[in-house]
Motif scaffolding. Structure first.
Motif, PDB file in Angstrom:
ATOM      1  N   ASN A 159       0.207   1.480   9.851  1.00 37.57           N
ATOM      2  CA  ASN A 159       1.107   2.004   8.826  1.00 37.57           C
ATOM      3  C   ASN A 159       2.089   2.976   9.470  1.00 37.57           C
ATOM      4  O   ASN A 159       1.722   4.081   9.856  1.00 37.57           O
ATOM      5  N   PHE A 160       3.357   2.536   9.581  1.00 35.58           N
ATOM      6  CA  PHE A 160       4.412   3.366  10.173  1.00 35.58           C
ATOM      7  C   PHE A 160       5.474   3.736   9.142  1.00 35.58           C
ATOM      8  O   PHE A 160       6.591   4.106   9.495  1.00 35.58           O
ATOM      9  N   VAL A 161       5.110   3.634   7.863  1.00 29.06           N
ATOM     10  CA  VAL A 161       6.079   3.865   6.797  1.00 29.06           C
ATOM     11  C   VAL A 161       6.758   5.215   6.938  1.00 29.06           C
ATOM     12  O   VAL A 161       7.979   5.346   6.779  1.00 29.06           O
ATOM     13  N   GLY A 162       5.997   6.271   7.224  1.00 22.94           N
ATOM     14  CA  GLY A 162       6.556   7.606   7.300  1.00 22.94           C
ATOM     15  C   GLY A 162       7.066   8.008   8.667  1.00 22.94           C
ATOM     16  O   GLY A 162       7.489   9.155   8.862  1.00 22.94           O
ATOM     17  N   SER A 163       7.051   7.104   9.642  1.00 23.15           N
ATOM     18  CA  SER A 163       7.473   7.432  11.010  1.00 23.15           C
ATOM     19  C   SER A 163       8.972   7.254  11.166  1.00 23.15           C
ATOM     20  O   SER A 163       9.529   6.259  10.699  1.00 23.15           O
ATOM     21  N   ASP A 164       9.612   8.189  11.834  1.00 27.72           N
ATOM     22  CA  ASP A 164      11.049   8.038  12.105  1.00 27.72           C
ATOM     23  C   ASP A 164      11.301   6.815  12.977  1.00 27.72           C
ATOM     24  O   ASP A 164      12.255   6.071  12.772  1.00 27.72           O
ATOM     25  N   LEU A 165      10.442   6.601  13.960  1.00 27.90           N
ATOM     26  CA  LEU A 165      10.543   5.435  14.826  1.00 27.90           C
ATOM     27  C   LEU A 165       9.175   4.781  14.901  1.00 27.90           C
ATOM     28  O   LEU A 165       8.195   5.419  15.307  1.00 27.90           O
ATOM     29  N   MET A 166       9.085   3.517  14.495  1.00 25.85           N
ATOM     30  CA  MET A 166       7.793   2.855  14.528  1.00 25.85           C
ATOM     31  C   MET A 166       7.650   2.003  15.787  1.00 25.85           C
ATOM     32  O   MET A 166       8.642   1.667  16.445  1.00 25.85           O
ATOM     33  N   VAL A 167       6.414   1.682  16.129  1.00 22.88           N
ATOM     34  CA  VAL A 167       6.143   0.840  17.291  1.00 22.88           C
ATOM     35  C   VAL A 167       6.349  -0.614  16.864  1.00 22.88           C
ATOM     36  O   VAL A 167       5.662  -1.124  15.989  1.00 22.88           O
ATOM     37  N   ASP A 213       0.831  -1.203   0.000  1.00 19.03           N
ATOM     38  CA  ASP A 213       0.000   0.000   0.000  1.00 19.03           C
ATOM     39  C   ASP A 213       0.861   1.246   0.000  1.00 19.03           C
ATOM     40  O   ASP A 213       0.465   2.274  -0.557  1.00 19.03           O
ATOM     41  N   GLU A 214       2.028   1.142   0.639  1.00 13.41           N
ATOM     42  CA  GLU A 214       2.907   2.308   0.722  1.00 13.41           C
ATOM     43  C   GLU A 214       4.321   1.831   1.035  1.00 13.41           C
ATOM     44  O   GLU A 214       4.508   0.897   1.820  1.00 13.41           O
ATOM     45  N   VAL A 215       5.300   2.491   0.405  1.00 14.80           N
ATOM     46  CA  VAL A 215       6.705   2.179   0.625  1.00 14.80           C
ATOM     47  C   VAL A 215       7.468   3.487   0.745  1.00 14.80           C
ATOM     48  O   VAL A 215       7.180   4.463   0.035  1.00 14.80           O
ATOM     49  N   GLU A 216       8.449   3.509   1.625  1.00 13.68           N
ATOM     50  CA  GLU A 216       9.299   4.687   1.771  1.00 13.68           C
ATOM     51  C   GLU A 216      10.735   4.245   2.004  1.00 13.68           C
ATOM     52  O   GLU A 216      10.995   3.198   2.601  1.00 13.68           O
ATOM     53  N   ILE A 217      11.673   5.046   1.523  1.00 14.31           N
ATOM     54  CA  ILE A 217      13.090   4.808   1.786  1.00 14.31           C
ATOM     55  C   ILE A 217      13.669   6.047   2.448  1.00 14.31           C
ATOM     56  O   ILE A 217      13.270   7.181   2.136  1.00 14.31           O
ATOM     57  N   ALA A 218      14.583   5.832   3.401  1.00 15.93           N
ATOM     58  CA  ALA A 218      15.178   6.937   4.154  1.00 15.93           C
ATOM     59  C   ALA A 218      16.607   6.562   4.528  1.00 15.93           C
ATOM     60  O   ALA A 218      17.021   5.400   4.408  1.00 15.93           O
ATOM     61  N   ILE A 219      17.345   7.534   4.979  1.00 14.65           N
ATOM     62  CA  ILE A 219      18.662   7.261   5.560  1.00 14.65           C
ATOM     63  C   ILE A 219      18.438   6.533   6.882  1.00 14.65           C
ATOM     64  O   ILE A 219      17.603   6.929   7.692  1.00 14.65           O
ATOM     65  N   GLY A 220      19.169   5.447   7.091  1.00 13.46           N
ATOM     66  CA  GLY A 220      18.976   4.637   8.275  1.00 13.46           C
ATOM     67  C   GLY A 220      19.586   5.243   9.521  1.00 13.46           C
ATOM     68  O   GLY A 220      20.641   5.884   9.470  1.00 13.46           O
ATOM     69  N   LYS A 242      15.429   3.196  13.692  1.00 13.28           N
ATOM     70  CA  LYS A 242      14.989   4.538  13.317  1.00 13.28           C
ATOM     71  C   LYS A 242      15.381   4.866  11.870  1.00 13.28           C
ATOM     72  O   LYS A 242      16.355   4.350  11.339  1.00 13.28           O
ATOM     73  N   ALA A 243      14.594   5.756  11.288  1.00 15.64           N
ATOM     74  CA  ALA A 243      14.957   6.406  10.033  1.00 15.64           C
ATOM     75  C   ALA A 243      15.333   7.840  10.351  1.00 15.64           C
ATOM     76  O   ALA A 243      14.709   8.477  11.209  1.00 15.64           O
ATOM     77  N   ALA A 244      16.369   8.350   9.706  1.00 16.43           N
ATOM     78  CA  ALA A 244      16.810   9.717   9.976  1.00 16.43           C
ATOM     79  C   ALA A 244      15.692  10.702   9.662  1.00 16.43           C
ATOM     80  O   ALA A 244      15.045  10.619   8.606  1.00 16.43           O
ATOM     81  N   ALA A 245      15.452  11.612  10.564  1.00 19.06           N
ATOM     82  CA  ALA A 245      14.357  12.571  10.431  1.00 19.06           C
ATOM     83  C   ALA A 245      14.473  13.362   9.133  1.00 19.06           C
ATOM     84  O   ALA A 245      15.570  13.781   8.736  1.00 19.06           O
ATOM     85  N   SER A 246      13.332  13.536   8.471  1.00 20.42           N
ATOM     86  CA  SER A 246      13.211  14.349   7.255  1.00 20.42           C
ATOM     87  C   SER A 246      13.965  13.802   6.061  1.00 20.42           C
ATOM     88  O   SER A 246      14.126  14.501   5.062  1.00 20.42           O
ATOM     89  N   SER A 247      14.446  12.560   6.142  1.00 23.02           N
ATOM     90  CA  SER A 247      15.174  11.986   5.008  1.00 23.02           C
ATOM     91  C   SER A 247      14.308  11.074   4.153  1.00 23.02           C
ATOM     92  O   SER A 247      14.744  10.605   3.104  1.00 23.02           O
TER      93      SER A 247
END
Length: 379
Positions: A129-137, A47-54, A59-64
């Motif tokens: 859906n925690f795809v866009g969260s910097d830190l998911m539960v 349904d949704e995919v995101e990639i970020a700096i790890g 965690k995913a790096a904020a705003s990346s």
């Protein structure tokens, strides 16, 4: 690789998010993501995919974060037996960057394809859906990976790649989790600081339990070679380290006597892989098979190491050293064996199971690779 029931894999997710981490070799400004359903029998729907700096600890790096699309759509379907490659994504990444790929499915997503011993933590969320969260539960964590297959980086025209093809020793089993301490990782770090090699990627195509001539953990080397080596863009060199499981597994709880192979059969397999690589223009560097005396004597029936199996290893290594006609030799056996007992790993290089190196052993393997072997032209 295919899911094998004794590996106790994650059966799938339902209305959850998975975040997987992977380290790229070269840097660039645009990337793409490859997902896999190559052993599945039903579609995987994102349904949704995101990639970020790890980041650290899932965690995913904020705003990346960047949205991942497929033909312009946020929804992606990975059909059975096939991969799925995303649209190009504008995300500048530095060499050796750790990236986080998060994907969510509102329905049930079954897993029949996975990377069992990834040596990298993946995080599975509670429902949501925690795809866009910097830190998911997080509901649970695993060191296996699932839908993520690779991360592609748009690089300079003169960039190229060294493909490391093998079993769990190339996959890095026994190295520290989340430490990027596999020998291909450490080779990539060497090349990143070596003048003239800054644009040389190192690709890890190791599968734990893989064999030259029989399937179970992943398709046999002869069968997966086109997918995992010859299809890769920019590859100029192949480092081949495979075959110890062909010797080790038969006549144990892992494989019956009918799957025993001779040194001659293994040598013919190497020759076939080398011929196919050379037709594709790759230089072939072959590693000797490393010692395994003492492997798993605690398991029922034993038989993992025997004197006859050691004779096969020695015969194969003699051929690699003296008759293989490879473009290069990596005598990993000599690097890691105990000088006082050459059929065993050095104790300070042993992760504890007497077949896989620890971080120090993998470092020794990477440091023993002559950079001269990776030049495009023979010196």
């Amino acid at each position: 690789m295919n899911v094998w029931a004794p590996d106790a894999p994650l059966a799938g997710i339902y209305g959850q998010t998975i975040r997987e981490f992977a380290r790229v070799s070269l840097g660039g400004n645009r990337i793409a993501v490859r997902f896999t359903n190559e052993f599945g029998d039903t579609p995987l729907v994102f349904d949704e995919v995101e990639i970020a700096i790890g980041g650290i600890g899932g965690k995913a790096a904020a705003s990346s974060g960047r949205a991942v699309t497929f033909g312009g759509s946020r929804v992606g379907t990975v059909y059975p037996g096939a991969p799925l490659i995303s649209d190009p994504i504008e995300l500048p990444v530095a060499p050796l960057s750790l990236l986080a790929v998060s994907y969510f499915s509102s329905g049930f997503m079954p897993f029949h394809t996975h990377h069992f011993e990834a040596q990298q933590t993946a995080y599975v969320s509670v429902p949501g859906n925690f795809v866009g969260s910097d830190l998911m539960v997080t509901q649970n964590i695993t060191t296996s990976h699932y839908a993520l297959s690779s991360i592609l980086v748009e690089v300079a025209q003169d960039a190229r790649a060294v493909v490391c093809f093998g079993d769990s020793i190339t996959d890095g089993f026994g190295s520290s989790i989340d430490a990027s301490a596999r020998w291909p990782d450490l080779l990539a770090e060497r090349l990143a600081t070596e003048p003239g090699f800054e644009n040389v990627a190192v690709l890890n195509q190791g599968i734990g339990g893989n064999r030259l001539l029989h399937d179970r953990r992943g398709a046999k080397a002869l069968a997966r070679f086109d997918r995992d080596v010859l299809s890769l863009a920019g590859a100029t060199h192949l480092i081949l380290l495979e075959g110890i499981n062909d010797i080790l597994w038969p006549r144990t709880v892992l494989a019956g006597p009918e799957e025993a192979v001779s040194a001659a059969q293994m040598i013919l397999s190497y020759q076939q892989l080398m011929a196919r690589a050379r037709i594709a223009g790759l230089k072939v560097i072959v590693g000797t098979l490393m010692p395994f005396e003492g492997t798993r004597p605690d398991l029922p029936h034993g038989g993992y190491y025997t004197a006859d199996k050691e004779k096969v290893r020695q015969a194969v290594n003699r051929w690699i050293r003296t008759e293989s006609n490879a473009d290069g030799l990596l005598d990993f056996d000599e690097v890691v064996r105990d000088p006082a007992r050459p059929s065993r790993l050095r104790s300070d290089f042993d992760c504890g199971d007497h077949i896989h190196p620890n971080d120090r052993g993998y470092r020794a393997m990477a440091d023993a690779i002559p950079i001269s072997l990776l030049h495009i032209k023979s010196e």
